[in-house]
Design a protein around this motif. Structure first.
Motif, PDB file in Angstrom:
ATOM      1  N   LYS A  42     -24.231   5.259   9.537  1.00 38.17           N
ATOM      2  CA  LYS A  42     -22.935   4.621   9.720  1.00 38.17           C
ATOM      3  C   LYS A  42     -21.822   5.477   9.110  1.00 38.17           C
ATOM      4  O   LYS A  42     -22.049   6.252   8.185  1.00 38.17           O
ATOM      5  N   ILE A  43     -20.614   5.301   9.632  1.00 43.80           N
ATOM      6  CA  ILE A  43     -19.430   6.000   9.139  1.00 43.80           C
ATOM      7  C   ILE A  43     -18.603   5.014   8.329  1.00 43.80           C
ATOM      8  O   ILE A  43     -18.271   3.934   8.824  1.00 43.80           O
ATOM      9  N   GLU A  44     -18.262   5.371   7.099  1.00 44.05           N
ATOM     10  CA  GLU A  44     -17.476   4.479   6.251  1.00 44.05           C
ATOM     11  C   GLU A  44     -15.993   4.835   6.303  1.00 44.05           C
ATOM     12  O   GLU A  44     -15.613   5.988   6.134  1.00 44.05           O
ATOM     13  N   VAL A  45     -15.175   3.828   6.541  1.00 36.94           N
ATOM     14  CA  VAL A  45     -13.712   3.964   6.475  1.00 36.94           C
ATOM     15  C   VAL A  45     -13.223   3.012   5.398  1.00 36.94           C
ATOM     16  O   VAL A  45     -13.543   1.821   5.422  1.00 36.94           O
ATOM     17  N   VAL A  46     -12.468   3.547   4.448  1.00 41.38           N
ATOM     18  CA  VAL A  46     -12.000   2.771   3.302  1.00 41.38           C
ATOM     19  C   VAL A  46     -10.482   2.761   3.282  1.00 41.38           C
ATOM     20  O   VAL A  46      -9.845   3.823   3.397  1.00 41.38           O
ATOM     21  N   GLU A  47      -9.892   1.572   3.163  1.00 40.03           N
ATOM     22  CA  GLU A  47      -8.445   1.486   2.976  1.00 40.03           C
ATOM     23  C   GLU A  47      -8.151   1.188   1.515  1.00 40.03           C
ATOM     24  O   GLU A  47      -8.573   0.166   0.974  1.00 40.03           O
ATOM     25  N   PHE A  48      -7.444   2.092   0.856  1.00 37.33           N
ATOM     26  CA  PHE A  48      -7.009   1.899  -0.518  1.00 37.33           C
ATOM     27  C   PHE A  48      -5.628   1.224  -0.492  1.00 37.33           C
ATOM     28  O   PHE A  48      -4.728   1.696   0.220  1.00 37.33           O
ATOM     29  N   PHE A  49      -5.464   0.160  -1.260  1.00 37.10           N
ATOM     30  CA  PHE A  49      -4.199  -0.565  -1.230  1.00 37.10           C
ATOM     31  C   PHE A  49      -3.902  -1.195  -2.584  1.00 37.10           C
ATOM     32  O   PHE A  49      -4.748  -1.251  -3.474  1.00 37.10           O
ATOM     33  N   TRP A  50      -2.667  -1.696  -2.701  1.00 42.80           N
ATOM     34  CA  TRP A  50      -2.252  -2.510  -3.843  1.00 42.80           C
ATOM     35  C   TRP A  50      -1.391  -3.636  -3.301  1.00 42.80           C
ATOM     36  O   TRP A  50      -0.524  -3.416  -2.450  1.00 42.80           O
ATOM     37  N   TYR A  51      -1.634  -4.859  -3.756  1.00 43.73           N
ATOM     38  CA  TYR A  51      -0.893  -5.994  -3.238  1.00 43.73           C
ATOM     39  C   TYR A  51       0.610  -5.878  -3.477  1.00 43.73           C
ATOM     40  O   TYR A  51       1.413  -6.397  -2.694  1.00 43.73           O
ATOM     41  N   GLY A  52       1.024  -5.198  -4.531  1.00 45.02           N
ATOM     42  CA  GLY A  52       2.440  -5.061  -4.817  1.00 45.02           C
ATOM     43  C   GLY A  52       3.152  -3.999  -3.998  1.00 45.02           C
ATOM     44  O   GLY A  52       4.362  -3.840  -4.103  1.00 45.02           O
ATOM     45  N   VAL A  74     -18.953   2.127  12.664  1.00 40.93           N
ATOM     46  CA  VAL A  74     -18.022   2.245  11.534  1.00 40.93           C
ATOM     47  C   VAL A  74     -18.136   1.014  10.645  1.00 40.93           C
ATOM     48  O   VAL A  74     -18.099  -0.118  11.122  1.00 40.93           O
ATOM     49  N   VAL A  75     -18.281   1.268   9.344  1.00 39.77           N
ATOM     50  CA  VAL A  75     -18.259   0.212   8.332  1.00 39.77           C
ATOM     51  C   VAL A  75     -16.933   0.328   7.589  1.00 39.77           C
ATOM     52  O   VAL A  75     -16.625   1.375   7.037  1.00 39.77           O
ATOM     53  N   PHE A  76     -16.165  -0.760   7.607  1.00 39.00           N
ATOM     54  CA  PHE A  76     -14.846  -0.746   6.982  1.00 39.00           C
ATOM     55  C   PHE A  76     -14.847  -1.590   5.726  1.00 39.00           C
ATOM     56  O   PHE A  76     -15.490  -2.640   5.665  1.00 39.00           O
ATOM     57  N   PRO A 170      -0.498   3.116   0.642  1.00 42.48           N
ATOM     58  CA  PRO A 170      -1.844   3.026   1.190  1.00 42.48           C
ATOM     59  C   PRO A 170      -2.390   4.394   1.566  1.00 42.48           C
ATOM     60  O   PRO A 170      -1.648   5.318   1.882  1.00 42.48           O
ATOM     61  N   ALA A 171      -3.704   4.482   1.545  1.00 46.28           N
ATOM     62  CA  ALA A 171      -4.402   5.691   1.959  1.00 46.28           C
ATOM     63  C   ALA A 171      -5.720   5.268   2.582  1.00 46.28           C
ATOM     64  O   ALA A 171      -6.243   4.181   2.287  1.00 46.28           O
ATOM     65  N   VAL A 172      -6.251   6.124   3.425  1.00 41.10           N
ATOM     66  CA  VAL A 172      -7.500   5.820   4.113  1.00 41.10           C
ATOM     67  C   VAL A 172      -8.497   6.944   3.874  1.00 41.10           C
ATOM     68  O   VAL A 172      -8.165   8.123   4.049  1.00 41.10           O
ATOM     69  N   GLY A 173      -9.697   6.576   3.452  1.00 41.95           N
ATOM     70  CA  GLY A 173     -10.770   7.541   3.266  1.00 41.95           C
ATOM     71  C   GLY A 173     -11.756   7.451   4.411  1.00 41.95           C
ATOM     72  O   GLY A 173     -12.090   6.347   4.853  1.00 41.95           O
ATOM     73  N   ILE A 174     -12.189   8.589   4.899  1.00 40.29           N
ATOM     74  CA  ILE A 174     -13.111   8.625   6.031  1.00 40.29           C
ATOM     75  C   ILE A 174     -14.408   9.298   5.618  1.00 40.29           C
ATOM     76  O   ILE A 174     -14.443  10.503   5.327  1.00 40.29           O
ATOM     77  N   ASN A 175     -15.455   8.492   5.538  1.00 41.00           N
ATOM     78  CA  ASN A 175     -16.818   8.955   5.285  1.00 41.00           C
ATOM     79  C   ASN A 175     -16.969   9.800   4.023  1.00 41.00           C
ATOM     80  O   ASN A 175     -17.829  10.660   3.942  1.00 41.00           O
ATOM     81  N   SER A 203     -19.244  11.105  13.707  1.00 38.17           N
ATOM     82  CA  SER A 203     -20.273  10.493  14.553  1.00 38.17           C
ATOM     83  C   SER A 203     -21.078  11.554  15.298  1.00 38.17           C
ATOM     84  O   SER A 203     -22.307  11.431  15.436  1.00 38.17           O
ATOM     85  N   GLN A 204     -20.390  12.596  15.731  1.00 39.17           N
ATOM     86  CA  GLN A 204     -21.077  13.672  16.463  1.00 39.17           C
ATOM     87  C   GLN A 204     -21.975  14.504  15.564  1.00 39.17           C
ATOM     88  O   GLN A 204     -22.927  15.135  16.032  1.00 39.17           O
TER      89      GLN A 204
END
Length: 206
Positions: A42-52, A74-76, A170-175, A203-204
């Motif tokens: 599986k491919i992991e996608v992570v969204e880093f965030f802060w509520y404020g 994809v696992v988010f 925000p930032a996004v991490g991919i795998n 994935s490829q």
């Protein structure tokens, strides 16, 4: 000597070109790569965030749209990144909600309360009261907040944020190999294009 200065300039330029060639269009590599929590294959996608963070609030519905259409492999997951000590309470809030299975009940309402209603929800007591307002049992939420499991999750989120070398959200991490953001990509639509391209690339390679 002039020729030495010229040689130094050419050498520096070549070094900069080499470094640039290792960086992507709209994304940065993560070196060394970070192990993911995704199952094998599986491919992991992570969204880093802060509520404020107002930008995180803007991104949240766009991310939900992307998640609804993401590839099956994809696992988010959300990661409430405690990039500074004052953000820690919001990380604890998220993981307490996760432990009780009430993230869907509290996640968007907290964003709305902070950014639309301008409520001051930046400490433990006010956040527990907020959860209670939304139908969560006070005792259960407080126990979850104070639990060792939530403490560990917050520490893991802090360490993961450091390993992704985050300087903001925000930032996004991919795998575990790449990170992107609207700042790096130039806009939210381009950021999602980058995410899609990197997911396809990963994935490829499986």
């Amino acid at each position: 000597m002039p020729w030495i200065r010229s040689l130094f300039f050419v050498f520096t330029l070549l070094m900069l070109q080499t470094v640039s060639a290792e960086w992507g269009e709209g994304w940065d590599p993560i070196e060394p790569p970070v192990p993911t929590a995704a199952p094998e294959g599986k491919i992991e996608v992570v969204e880093f965030f802060w509520y404020g963070c107002p930008h995180c609030y803007t991104l949240d519905p766009l991310m939900e749209e992307w998640v609804a259409k993401k590839p099956d492999n994809v696992v988010f997951r959300h990661v409430p990144a405690p990039l500074n000590p004052s953000w820690t309470v919001h990380s604890q809030f998220f993981y307490a909600a996760e432990a009780l299975g009430v993230v869907d009940k509290l996640h968007v309402p907290l964003f709305e309360a902070l950014h639309d209603k301008r409520r001051e929800l930046f400490d433990k007591q006010s956040l527990i009261d907020f959860a209670v307002e939304h139908g969560v049992d006070r005792k259960n939420f407080t126990e979850a907040w104070n639990s060792f499991g939530v403490f560990v999750k917050v520490q893991q989120a802090r360490k993961l944020s450091q390993r992704f070398q985050l300087d903001g959200v925000p930032a996004v991490g991919i795998n575990g190999k790449y990170k992107t953001s609207a700042t790096l990509a130039g806009s939210y639509p381009k950021m999602f294009q980058v995410v899609d391209e990197l997911v396809k690339q990963e994935s490829q390679s499986k």
